[in-house]
Design a protein around this motif. Structure first.
Motif, PDB file in Angstrom:
ATOM      1  N   ALA A   9      24.875 -40.576  27.760  1.00  0.00           N
ATOM      2  CA  ALA A   9      26.045 -41.446  27.930  1.00  0.00           C
ATOM      3  C   ALA A   9      25.991 -42.111  29.294  1.00  0.00           C
ATOM      4  O   ALA A   9      25.506 -41.533  30.276  1.00  0.00           O
ATOM      5  CB  ALA A   9      27.335 -40.642  27.786  1.00  0.00           C
ATOM      6  N   LYS A  10      26.484 -43.346  29.330  1.00  0.00           N
ATOM      7  CA  LYS A  10      26.550 -44.101  30.574  1.00  0.00           C
ATOM      8  C   LYS A  10      27.864 -43.794  31.295  1.00  0.00           C
ATOM      9  O   LYS A  10      28.869 -43.424  30.678  1.00  0.00           O
ATOM     10  CB  LYS A  10      26.453 -45.601  30.298  1.00  0.00           C
ATOM     11  CG  LYS A  10      25.099 -46.035  29.746  1.00  0.00           C
ATOM     12  CD  LYS A  10      23.997 -45.820  30.756  1.00  0.00           C
ATOM     13  CE  LYS A  10      22.657 -46.301  30.247  1.00  0.00           C
ATOM     14  NZ  LYS A  10      21.565 -46.039  31.204  1.00  0.00           N
ATOM     15  N   LYS A  11      27.848 -43.985  32.600  1.00  0.00           N
ATOM     16  CA  LYS A  11      29.029 -43.767  33.419  1.00  0.00           C
ATOM     17  C   LYS A  11      30.199 -44.609  32.902  1.00  0.00           C
ATOM     18  O   LYS A  11      30.053 -45.805  32.651  1.00  0.00           O
ATOM     19  CB  LYS A  11      28.713 -44.116  34.872  1.00  0.00           C
ATOM     20  CG  LYS A  11      29.892 -43.984  35.822  1.00  0.00           C
ATOM     21  CD  LYS A  11      29.490 -44.380  37.226  1.00  0.00           C
ATOM     22  CE  LYS A  11      30.670 -44.307  38.189  1.00  0.00           C
ATOM     23  NZ  LYS A  11      30.283 -44.702  39.573  1.00  0.00           N
ATOM     24  N   GLY A  12      31.347 -43.956  32.711  1.00  0.00           N
ATOM     25  CA  GLY A  12      32.533 -44.651  32.282  1.00  0.00           C
ATOM     26  C   GLY A  12      32.617 -44.952  30.802  1.00  0.00           C
ATOM     27  O   GLY A  12      33.554 -45.591  30.342  1.00  0.00           O
ATOM     28  N   SER A  13      31.644 -44.454  30.014  1.00  0.00           N
ATOM     29  CA  SER A  13      31.634 -44.754  28.582  1.00  0.00           C
ATOM     30  C   SER A  13      32.713 -43.984  27.833  1.00  0.00           C
ATOM     31  O   SER A  13      33.112 -44.366  26.738  1.00  0.00           O
ATOM     32  CB  SER A  13      30.263 -44.455  27.981  1.00  0.00           C
ATOM     33  OG  SER A  13      29.911 -43.094  28.188  1.00  0.00           O
ATOM     34  N   TYR A  14      33.188 -42.886  28.402  1.00  0.00           N
ATOM     35  CA  TYR A  14      34.299 -42.146  27.815  1.00  0.00           C
ATOM     36  C   TYR A  14      35.014 -41.387  28.925  1.00  0.00           C
ATOM     37  O   TYR A  14      34.489 -41.255  30.046  1.00  0.00           O
ATOM     38  CB  TYR A  14      33.831 -41.184  26.714  1.00  0.00           C
ATOM     39  CG  TYR A  14      32.872 -40.105  27.174  1.00  0.00           C
ATOM     40  CD1 TYR A  14      33.329 -38.879  27.649  1.00  0.00           C
ATOM     41  CD2 TYR A  14      31.485 -40.311  27.111  1.00  0.00           C
ATOM     42  CE1 TYR A  14      32.457 -37.899  28.064  1.00  0.00           C
ATOM     43  CE2 TYR A  14      30.605 -39.337  27.529  1.00  0.00           C
ATOM     44  CZ  TYR A  14      31.087 -38.134  28.001  1.00  0.00           C
ATOM     45  OH  TYR A  14      30.223 -37.171  28.419  1.00  0.00           O
ATOM     46  N   THR A  15      36.198 -40.924  28.648  1.00  0.00           N
ATOM     47  CA  THR A  15      37.005 -40.242  29.652  1.00  0.00           C
ATOM     48  C   THR A  15      36.264 -39.033  30.208  1.00  0.00           C
ATOM     49  O   THR A  15      35.806 -38.169  29.461  1.00  0.00           O
ATOM     50  CB  THR A  15      38.344 -39.780  29.044  1.00  0.00           C
ATOM     51  OG1 THR A  15      38.995 -40.907  28.480  1.00  0.00           O
ATOM     52  CG2 THR A  15      39.220 -39.138  30.102  1.00  0.00           C
ATOM     53  N   GLY A  16      36.126 -39.013  31.525  1.00  0.00           N
ATOM     54  CA  GLY A  16      35.466 -37.875  32.158  1.00  0.00           C
ATOM     55  C   GLY A  16      33.996 -38.097  32.461  1.00  0.00           C
ATOM     56  O   GLY A  16      33.374 -37.267  33.116  1.00  0.00           O
ATOM     57  N   SER A  17      33.393 -39.199  31.987  1.00  0.00           N
ATOM     58  CA  SER A  17      31.967 -39.440  32.266  1.00  0.00           C
ATOM     59  C   SER A  17      31.851 -40.152  33.611  1.00  0.00           C
ATOM     60  O   SER A  17      31.894 -41.377  33.701  1.00  0.00           O
ATOM     61  CB  SER A  17      31.333 -40.274  31.152  1.00  0.00           C
ATOM     62  OG  SER A  17      32.007 -41.505  30.996  1.00  0.00           O
ATOM     63  N   ALA A  18      31.697 -39.372  34.675  1.00  0.00           N
ATOM     64  CA  ALA A  18      31.692 -39.904  36.037  1.00  0.00           C
ATOM     65  C   ALA A  18      30.331 -40.429  36.455  1.00  0.00           C
ATOM     66  O   ALA A  18      30.212 -41.086  37.490  1.00  0.00           O
ATOM     67  CB  ALA A  18      32.154 -38.816  37.009  1.00  0.00           C
ATOM     68  N   GLN A  19      29.290 -40.126  35.685  1.00  0.00           N
ATOM     69  CA  GLN A  19      27.956 -40.606  36.030  1.00  0.00           C
ATOM     70  C   GLN A  19      27.098 -40.664  34.769  1.00  0.00           C
ATOM     71  O   GLN A  19      27.449 -40.097  33.734  1.00  0.00           O
ATOM     72  CB  GLN A  19      27.297 -39.675  37.046  1.00  0.00           C
ATOM     73  CG  GLN A  19      27.162 -38.226  36.565  1.00  0.00           C
ATOM     74  CD  GLN A  19      26.634 -37.306  37.646  1.00  0.00           C
ATOM     75  OE1 GLN A  19      26.580 -37.675  38.807  1.00  0.00           O
ATOM     76  NE2 GLN A  19      26.228 -36.111  37.252  1.00  0.00           N
ATOM     77  N   ASP A  20      25.987 -41.392  34.863  1.00  0.00           N
ATOM     78  CA  ASP A  20      25.054 -41.447  33.741  1.00  0.00           C
ATOM     79  C   ASP A  20      24.508 -40.052  33.488  1.00  0.00           C
ATOM     80  O   ASP A  20      24.239 -39.291  34.428  1.00  0.00           O
ATOM     81  CB  ASP A  20      23.888 -42.385  34.046  1.00  0.00           C
ATOM     82  CG  ASP A  20      24.312 -43.846  34.104  1.00  0.00           C
ATOM     83  OD1 ASP A  20      25.481 -44.125  33.797  1.00  0.00           O
ATOM     84  OD2 ASP A  20      23.477 -44.687  34.468  1.00  0.00           O
ATOM     85  N   ARG A  21      24.338 -39.715  32.222  1.00  0.00           N
ATOM     86  CA  ARG A  21      23.720 -38.420  31.913  1.00  0.00           C
ATOM     87  C   ARG A  21      22.786 -38.559  30.728  1.00  0.00           C
ATOM     88  O   ARG A  21      23.049 -39.308  29.785  1.00  0.00           O
ATOM     89  CB  ARG A  21      24.782 -37.348  31.619  1.00  0.00           C
ATOM     90  CG  ARG A  21      25.716 -37.632  30.476  1.00  0.00           C
ATOM     91  CD  ARG A  21      26.793 -36.545  30.384  1.00  0.00           C
ATOM     92  NE  ARG A  21      26.224 -35.247  30.106  1.00  0.00           N
ATOM     93  CZ  ARG A  21      26.048 -34.773  28.868  1.00  0.00           C
ATOM     94  NH1 ARG A  21      26.409 -35.494  27.816  1.00  0.00           N
ATOM     95  NH2 ARG A  21      25.529 -33.589  28.673  1.00  0.00           N
ATOM     96  N   ASP A  22      21.666 -37.859  30.818  1.00  0.00           N
ATOM     97  CA  ASP A  22      20.691 -37.869  29.736  1.00  0.00           C
ATOM     98  C   ASP A  22      21.147 -36.971  28.600  1.00  0.00           C
ATOM     99  O   ASP A  22      21.880 -35.996  28.808  1.00  0.00           O
ATOM    100  CB  ASP A  22      19.328 -37.382  30.236  1.00  0.00           C
ATOM    101  CG  ASP A  22      18.608 -38.428  31.079  1.00  0.00           C
ATOM    102  OD1 ASP A  22      19.000 -39.609  30.994  1.00  0.00           O
ATOM    103  OD2 ASP A  22      17.678 -38.058  31.811  1.00  0.00           O
ATOM    104  N   GLY A  23      20.676 -37.282  27.395  1.00  0.00           N
ATOM    105  CA  GLY A  23      20.893 -36.428  26.244  1.00  0.00           C
ATOM    106  C   GLY A  23      19.680 -35.548  26.005  1.00  0.00           C
ATOM    107  O   GLY A  23      18.714 -35.558  26.771  1.00  0.00           O
ATOM    108  N   TYR A  24      19.734 -34.804  24.923  1.00  0.00           N
ATOM    109  CA  TYR A  24      18.636 -33.888  24.610  1.00  0.00           C
ATOM    110  C   TYR A  24      17.326 -34.637  24.358  1.00  0.00           C
ATOM    111  O   TYR A  24      16.247 -34.154  24.735  1.00  0.00           O
ATOM    112  CB  TYR A  24      18.989 -33.050  23.383  1.00  0.00           C
ATOM    113  CG  TYR A  24      20.181 -32.140  23.575  1.00  0.00           C
ATOM    114  CD1 TYR A  24      20.272 -31.304  24.679  1.00  0.00           C
ATOM    115  CD2 TYR A  24      21.227 -32.120  22.650  1.00  0.00           C
ATOM    116  CE1 TYR A  24      21.369 -30.472  24.862  1.00  0.00           C
ATOM    117  CE2 TYR A  24      22.323 -31.293  22.823  1.00  0.00           C
ATOM    118  CZ  TYR A  24      22.393 -30.476  23.930  1.00  0.00           C
ATOM    119  OH  TYR A  24      23.475 -29.658  24.108  1.00  0.00           O
TER     120      TYR A  24
END
Length: 524
Positions: free
Chosen positions: A245-260
């Protein structure tokens, strides 16, 4: 991304087979720029002229050719036990052709129109697999695991996939029974390619160990092994967990994060309990596997992912497909190669070796001397149903070591079945309501015996529901007593944080914060 050969290395030799001259030239130029030596053919007969004249590191072939099928080339290479890794190119939507090719022994497949970045990555992977020849491991080492030296050579373990890591992983699959030899042989065979693998077996049989062995025996063993329990992730978080998910894509996503998928890049993605994946997510997973690319939540761009998929289930996926709970197209994508892990009752001759290995590990974890394993203990275990397989065996031995007060172990084989009764017996007696008692007088009936034998509790009509209820009560009690600190509760129950999260989610236990224990990723 492929790495061009250095001046001191022999350039890898590639044979490209396609009947369309423009595409053949495009593939040839692409590979020449990568530093490979390339020969090209436009038909099956022309391809065999090249193959009879020399050896190649990889063969890239279209499925449909003027004088035959690309499958003929794969079958012949397999039949003659040649070392070339085959990659097939299939038309878009021809999933059946790709699955058939992988089952026949193809290393990997590409979907037309071919993405050149993906083309370069797949060819590099095939060349790497062909040239991975560590000298540290001899066929004799592998023979001690899978059977004999001839079999080890025929599987390619002596010269290709037989890394020290692979030998160690196969050794962790304890047992020399015929069913286990077949499992290890199957692992060694399927590890050489990129074909998706479905590991099937009852709960507690060691499916994740098999998946780890497939990874360790492959040319991807230096890459990550990412294990995902599909049943432990809340449905509303599945897409973010799998694809990022990219930063700001949903509530609580404060930074980019990789998936599995991104985390497993260059390695293996293990999808445990794949049968628990919701239908909506199944379609998204299918697309990611087919396209080899994912789109993070909040992103407009797809990114290529180079992962091998190994999945596992205790369910009958054929029945799930018939019932409409599992997509048939995803099932065929995942079930290219199946490894069936035998139940413990099907390999009881492995009990001595399993007990010895488990006791050694239990003793090491507890800093204790390894207890003596008596013939009587093995005899009693061999008569026990062990329906929970290796996991139940490990629990029995854990209990035996914990209660051991001498040099020889004693098994409490009924301990697991009478846990509820023991808990009830140890609970404080309930307060009895006060009644007006009659005045003392002569007894008109004989006194009851001093020690009346209690009748055994009735058998549960639904064993799984009964066991779930017992487990739920134990988990809730442990959580209460640890102030709902899941790490502490897990430690008290002898399990990992991941295991207790899974059980909390599966049993629907609600915590004071209102979540199910699986949606939070922070340690307690």
């Amino acid at each position: 991304m492929s790495i061009p050969p250095s001046s001191t290395q022999r350039p890898a030799q590639i044979l490209v087979i396609d009947d369309e001259p423009d595409l053949r030239t495009l593939y040839e130029l692409t590979l020449l720029r990568e530093g490979y030596r390339v020969e090209a053919a436009g038909s099956v007969s022309e391809a065999w002229q090249h193959l009879e004249a020399g050896r190649f590191d990889a063969v890239i072939t279209d499925m449909r050719l003027p004088d035959g099928q690309g499958m003929e080339i794969i079958h012949r290479i397999q039949r003659e036990q040649r070392s070339e890794r085959c990659v097939v190119m299939t038309a878009y939507g021809s999933a059946e052709n790709a699955v058939e090719a992988l089952k026949a022994g193809a290393f990997d497949y590409l979907t037309k129109p071919v993405d050149l970045k993906q083309f370069r990555a797949v060819v590099a992977s095939a060349v790497q697999a062909r040239n991975a020849m560590p000298a540290a491991v001899k066929p004799a080492q592998v023979a001690s695991v899978v059977g004999n030296a001839n079999e080890a050579e025929s599987l390619g373990l002596g010269a290709g996939t037989g890394t020290t890591t692979g030998i160690t992983a196969l050794d962790r699959l304890v047992g020399e029974s015929e069913p286990m030899r077949l499992v290890k042989s199957r692992i060694a065979k399927v590890a050489r390619g990129m074909a998706p693998v479905l590991v099937r077996g009852e709960s507690g049989t060691g499916k994740e160990l098999v998946a780890r062995a497939v990874h360790a025996c492959s040319q991807r063993s230096d890459g990550p092994f990412v294990a995902v329990n599909c049943g432990a992730i809340p449905e509303n978080l599945l897409e973010a967990e799998f694809f990022g998910a990219k930063k700001g894509s949903y509530t609580g996503s404060a930074q980019d994060r990789d998936g599995y998928f991104q985390a497993a890049r260059g390695g293996t993605l293990f999808l445990d309990e794949i049968g628990d994946l919701p239908l909506a997510m199944q379609s998204k997973l299918l697309r990611a596997i087919q396209e080899r690319s994912v789109r993070s939540i909040g992103s407009t761009q797809e990114e290529a992912v180079d992962v091998r998929i190994v999945s596992a289930t205790h369910k009958d996926l054929h029945a799930e497909v018939q019932a409409g709970r599992f997509r048939q197209d995803l099932f065929y994508r995942l079930n290219v190669i199946e490894i069936a892990v035998p139940a413990l009752r099907e390999r009881r001759e492995d009990l001595p070796a399993l007990c010895a290995a488990l006791l050694a590990r239990i003793a090491q974890d507890g800093g204790l001397p390894v207890p003596h394993l008596s013939h009587d203990l093995l005899r009693r275990l061999s008569l026990h149903p062990l329906d929970g397989n290796v996991r139940e065996l490990e629990n029995l031995l854990h209990r035996a070591v914990a209660l051991n007060d001498g040099d020889e172990l004693h098994l409490d084989l009924m301990g697991g079945f009478t846990a509820a009764a023991e808990a009830a017996a140890s609970a404080p007696a309930p307060l009895m309501p006060a009644f007006d008692m009659p005045a003392p007088g002569p007894s008109l009936s004989p006194a009851p015996p001093a020690f009346a034998k209690a009748a055994p509790p009735p058998l549960p009509s639904d064993l799984q529901a009964y066991l779930d209820q017992q487990e739920r009560e134990i988990l809730v009690r442990a959580l209460h007593e640890s102030g709902f600190n899941r790490t502490a509760a897990a430690a008290r129950l002898g399990m990992s944080l991941r295991q207790i999260r899974y059980r909390i989610a599966r049993l629907g236990i609600t915590t004071p914060n209102g979540d199910d224990g699986a949606s939070s990723h922070a340690d307690d």
